[in-house]
Scaffold this motif. Sequence first.
Motif, PDB file in Angstrom:
ATOM      1  N   SER A  11       0.923  -1.182   0.134  1.00  0.00           N
ATOM      2  CA  SER A  11       0.019  -0.009   0.074  1.00  0.00           C
ATOM      3  C   SER A  11       0.951   1.205  -0.038  1.00  0.00           C
ATOM      4  O   SER A  11       1.669   1.539   0.896  1.00  0.00           O
ATOM      5  N   ILE A  57      -8.521  -1.701  -3.707  1.00  0.00           N
ATOM      6  CA  ILE A  57      -8.161  -1.199  -2.291  1.00  0.00           C
ATOM      7  C   ILE A  57      -7.730  -2.722  -1.526  1.00  0.00           C
ATOM      8  O   ILE A  57      -8.088  -3.422  -1.909  1.00  0.00           O
ATOM      9  N   SER A 101      -4.626   1.468  -0.012  1.00  0.00           N
ATOM     10  CA  SER A 101      -4.391   1.154  -1.496  1.00  0.00           C
ATOM     11  C   SER A 101      -3.044   1.331  -2.015  1.00  0.00           C
ATOM     12  O   SER A 101      -2.353   2.339  -1.465  1.00  0.00           O
TER      13      SER A 101
END
Length: 156
Positions: free
Chosen positions: A30, A78, A103
């Motif tokens: 992420s 996500i 994300s």
Amino acid sequence: MSGQTFIRVSPEDFDLSEETARIRAANPQSGAIVSFVGVVRNKNDGSDVAAMSLEHYPGMTEKALGAIIESARARWSIDDVTVIHRVGDLAVGDQIVLALVSSAHRREAFEACEFIMDWLKTEAPFWKKEKTPEGERWVDARESDDLARDRWGTRS
């Protein structure tokens, strides 16, 4: 890869730093973590607010939140999603809700977080009662919340 979903509805407060650290540790892929924290404010509809009480429908509320999150997952790429919503008696300044989305990229995280909050405000079964100098009153749904939700179209 499908990320983790964490939902909690309870009277307990939450720690934004702890929740963010948990998601960071679990998601080295992420590149973005977006959060929204809702707080009890001291005014609403032109009146002073001294406190708020929130009620929910156990089981049904968590199911509704899960469906909203799954709709966000269907729209955006996500990773992890956390939604914590408090219930019970809250004072001005207390945290009410946390939506946290991770994300790979910021756009997906921002949009998914906003989508989750727009749908939560109108579709999750919570009832708010404000304590004001004039007495207690239930908080009605707002047209602006419906408009915010409707701009996304249907959930899935």
